[in-house]
Structure formats: structure tokens, C-alpha cells
Design an enzyme around this catalytic site. Sequence first.
Site, PDB file in Angstrom:
ATOM      1  N   ARG A 101       0.800  -1.212   0.000  1.00 23.74           N
ATOM      2  CA  ARG A 101       0.000   0.000   0.000  1.00 23.74           C
ATOM      3  C   ARG A 101       0.840   1.273   0.000  1.00 23.74           C
ATOM      4  NH1 ARG A 101      -3.449   1.521  -2.634  1.00 23.74           N
ATOM      5  NH2 ARG A 101      -4.304  -0.575  -2.358  1.00 23.74           N
ATOM      6  N   LYS A 136       1.490  24.597  -1.971  1.00 28.94           N
ATOM      7  CA  LYS A 136       0.235  23.929  -1.601  1.00 28.94           C
ATOM      8  C   LYS A 136       0.393  22.428  -1.839  1.00 28.94           C
ATOM      9  CE  LYS A 136      -2.539  28.023  -2.589  1.00 28.94           C
ATOM     10  NZ  LYS A 136      -3.574  28.640  -3.439  1.00 28.94           N
ATOM     11  N   LYS A 168       3.086  39.032   0.118  1.00 30.39           N
ATOM     12  CA  LYS A 168       1.689  38.890  -0.282  1.00 30.39           C
ATOM     13  C   LYS A 168       0.828  39.933   0.436  1.00 30.39           C
ATOM     14  CE  LYS A 168       0.472  34.880  -1.662  1.00 30.39           C
ATOM     15  NZ  LYS A 168      -0.004  33.491  -1.811  1.00 30.39           N
ATOM     16  N   GLU A 198       3.223  40.161  -4.660  1.00 27.52           N
ATOM     17  CA  GLU A 198       1.913  39.835  -5.207  1.00 27.52           C
ATOM     18  C   GLU A 198       1.099  41.117  -5.364  1.00 27.52           C
ATOM     19  OE1 GLU A 198      -1.127  36.521  -3.815  1.00 27.52           O
ATOM     20  OE2 GLU A 198      -1.317  38.318  -2.581  1.00 27.52           O
ATOM     21  N   ASP A 219      -2.014  38.443  -9.485  1.00 31.18           N
ATOM     22  CA  ASP A 219      -2.963  37.583  -8.787  1.00 31.18           C
ATOM     23  C   ASP A 219      -4.378  37.750  -9.322  1.00 31.18           C
ATOM     24  OD1 ASP A 219      -3.725  35.727  -6.760  1.00 31.18           O
ATOM     25  OD2 ASP A 219      -4.509  37.394  -5.584  1.00 31.18           O
TER      26      ASP A 219
END
Length: 283
Positions: A101, A136, A168, A198, A219
Site C-alpha cells: 500500500r 500547496k 503577499k 503579489e 494575482d
Amino acid sequence: MYIEKTVLDKILLNALEEDLGNGDITTLSVIPKENNAHGRYIAKENGVLCGVGIAERVYQLIDSTGEVKFTTYYNDGDYVEKGTVIAEVEGPAVTLLSGERVGLNLMQRLSGIATRTAEAVKAVQGTNARVTDTRKTTPGIRVLEKYAVRVGGGSNHRFNLADGVLIKDNHIAAAGSITKAVEMARKNAHHMLKIEVEIETFEQLNEALNAGADIIMLDNMNEEDMEKAVKIINGRAISEASGNMGERDLTKVAKTGVDLISIGALTHSVHSMDISLKFNLNK
């Protein structure tokens, strides 16, 4: 495979500990230790392979007898069609079933990432844009997922928060302005790091350029505004399109002239490639 062996082994040993617990009770209960087995990894859909060597390494880590034989027919980066036998494994049945697995899960997920990346790269062919990932990723296996992006033909964004300055919206709000944020970054970060900002508006774009940003992240802009922004930047900084790019027409985005297209969906919501491992037990 461009992953340090010690890093890979740490991930795999943690995964095996998580999956095995105090032992594979089903296998230990129903399979005699002397039984051998033979298995085939079979692609159940078309895609780009990634993680074949990782599946093999799983068995190397749990094979105390040295009897497991792993035969590879296709390698990371190869495109395979449904029904293709990717690799074969044979050895003690208890060992093969206990490691099944972990190796299969990783191969499926990484192949899914490589496949999705290859599709994105194909969509921007003929333009100057490069496809890149984001942070992410799945906690604990980022190095593997970013490797899969490279296998699919994409590029890696920064690996972690220490790799570069990315200012950001929340950084801007906390610092007071883009100008102040960039000034502080120049003052406090070492000179080898690039500074990315950003932006969401043309006013912010001009402020970021005047502040000397090395990279401008556009963005959630539409294609018309991206093209306008690229013309304003005019080579003074690297341009990066970002924001739900996994749902956008990447060909249209690339044709705006942006240098980079960062896609979080390459890793955060990818469809794992369907691969099975079929065993034949031989007493």
C-alpha cells in the site's frame, strides 16, 4: 531520481510505520511465511509515471531476507497507456503484501501529479511561459510532490519559506505598503534572495516596480489585464500569473506574455493515477 536517499528513506519509514503499526495482522494470519508471491504493477489508465523507484525502495527497506526482486519496465517520466505492465515484483508473500500500500499510494499520487503537470506544460507549448508549482503540497511529502512536478516537465517554485521573499497581501497590510515591505526585505534578507511581490491592481504593480521587486505575481487577473501588466513590466521584472490557474485556459494565459504560471492544483487537488498491483500466490 533526484531526491536525497536519506530524505526519501525518512519519509518512507514514517509511512511504513504509520501503515504497518504493530504488524500486518491480516497477512501474518493467513499467509505462511514460506509462501512466495509474484505481482505486476498495471496501469489502469493513461498517464505519466512517477514513483516507480520509490515503490522499489519501499521493498528494499522492509526486505530483511534480501529475496525481493523488483523488475522495472518503465521509468519515471515515461508515458504509459491503460493495461501497461509497469513493473513486476517477486519474493516472500508476507513482505510483498506488507509493503504494497505505501509504495502503490505514492506511485499513484506522484504519477497523477506528473500527468497533470505534463498536460499543463503541453498547453503552454510555443510560448515563453513556464509552468511552476506552489507550496500547496501534502505536509511531509513536499519533496516528493515537487519531484513529480519536475518529472512532468514543470518547474519548482520556492521549496520553503527560507528560499525566497514573497510579499503577499497580508505582508503588505502588516508592513504598511508595498514600498515599505520591499525596503525592509532588502535591508533584512541576504542579497542572494530574490524579492517577489503579489499585486492585484495596476497601482500596486507600479509601486512594486518602483520599489525594485524582482518578480511580480499577477494575482487573479484576467487575460486582458495580464497582457497589459506584462507590457508595463517590460522586462524590468519576471512576471508570474497566479490564482486559480488550475481552472483557467492555460494557453490563453501563456499568450499574454507572462514568464511563469504557478498552479497550486498540480499538487493540492490532483487526481491520483489508477495503478493496481496484482498478486499471484505460489506455494
